[in-house]
Scaffold this active site. Sequence first.
Site, short mmCIF file in Angstrom:
data_model
loop_
_atom_site.label_atom_id
_atom_site.label_comp_id
_atom_site.label_asym_id
_atom_site.label_seq_id
_atom_site.Cartn_x
_atom_site.Cartn_y
_atom_site.Cartn_z
N THR A 35 13.68 79.15 18.91
CA THR A 35 14.30 77.87 19.29
C THR A 35 14.47 76.90 18.12
O THR A 35 15.40 76.09 18.10
CB THR A 35 13.49 77.17 20.41
OG1 THR A 35 12.19 76.81 19.91
CG2 THR A 35 13.36 78.05 21.64
N PHE B 225 17.25 72.16 20.90
CA PHE B 225 17.57 72.47 22.30
C PHE B 225 16.67 73.61 22.80
O PHE B 225 17.14 74.64 23.27
CB PHE B 225 19.04 72.90 22.41
CG PHE B 225 20.05 71.78 22.34
CD1 PHE B 225 20.02 70.85 21.32
CD2 PHE B 225 21.06 71.67 23.29
CE1 PHE B 225 20.97 69.82 21.24
CE2 PHE B 225 22.02 70.65 23.23
CZ PHE B 225 21.96 69.72 22.20
N HIS B 226 15.33 73.40 22.68
CA HIS B 226 14.38 74.47 23.02
C HIS B 226 14.70 75.11 24.38
O HIS B 226 14.79 76.33 24.51
CB HIS B 226 12.95 73.90 23.12
CG HIS B 226 12.38 73.35 21.86
ND1 HIS B 226 11.94 74.12 20.81
CD2 HIS B 226 12.15 72.07 21.50
CE1 HIS B 226 11.46 73.34 19.85
NE2 HIS B 226 11.59 72.09 20.23
N ASP B 227 14.80 74.27 25.42
CA ASP B 227 14.85 74.79 26.79
C ASP B 227 16.20 75.42 27.13
O ASP B 227 16.25 76.42 27.87
CB ASP B 227 14.50 73.67 27.78
CG ASP B 227 13.07 73.20 27.59
OD1 ASP B 227 12.73 72.13 28.10
OD2 ASP B 227 12.28 73.92 26.93
#
Length: 296
Positions: free
Chosen positions: A189, A234-236
């Site tokens: 990520t 924008f990890h998720d």
Amino acid sequence: MQKIILDCDPGMDDALAIIAGLADKNINILGITTVAGNVELTHTTQNTLNLLKYLDHDIDVYSGIDKPLLRDLNTATEFHGETGMGDIELPSSVKKISNEYAEFYLKYAKEFPQEIELVAVGPLTNIAGALIKYPKLKDLLKGITIMGGSLCGGNITPHAEFNIYVDPEAANIVFNSGLEIKMIGLDATMKGYFAANELEEIREFNSKYSKATMEIFDAMFRVRGKIGMTNVVFHDTIALISAVYKDPFKFQEKIILVETDEKRGETVEHFQGNKILVAVDFNKEWFKNYLIKILK
Ligand code: RIB
Ligand code: CA
């Protein structure tokens, strides 16, 4: 379309993931469950309801567990603001919802056996709680994709990524559940970072999804600028899309254990246990083009 149930702790990057999941026609979000993490459960739940109202989507929402299995809750208000949505104030939803989130998982998993990917982008408290309450979920779910963990150092301590740090016991339960697990950690990520001026093409678009994305994107910089951060990740969203798209990822099979003592939350490779798929690389160019395509 890939059927997905999303468990999240909005949190601004969770909100970005919800927007992408609603905008992407290859993703069918059957429902959303909320967990305590970035902020308290009351906020993660209300943020989810407000965002769905703002985007005019009437998706099932269930609230989950309000603290880690064994520990006190550690929130991340320094990154997300007190409410979890920075300085953004969306019109408030008055929708009343149930907290029977595990029964929601079971109902849909029975209706669509081996079709649903459970995507967890907050601490794994809800997932562990549901697997303990209904072990048969292991045989009914397609798999579990998590945003969490890291083999390249932490983001909340030098050792631990936030979601795993908050509830390491829950993470061990999930990693050793025997389900097909994909761990989308910081190794992947952190490649999906953007500077404040990197998404100007999306700012020109006129969809409700592009406008909501840029409002949150800008709010992230306002909040995180105060603590010296110059990129947002924008990890998720990256974890969510891994349930559908394989091309931008590189995976390796590994056995992962979670430290629960002084290096609380560190995810370490081990030689005994269940093998899971760990994302070890991610293609940022692909991701930027993906966002432009789905948000137009
Ligand atoms: O470490 C990043 C993760 O922790 C993301 O899911 C973010 O929303 C926070 O929950
Ligand atoms: Ca999250």
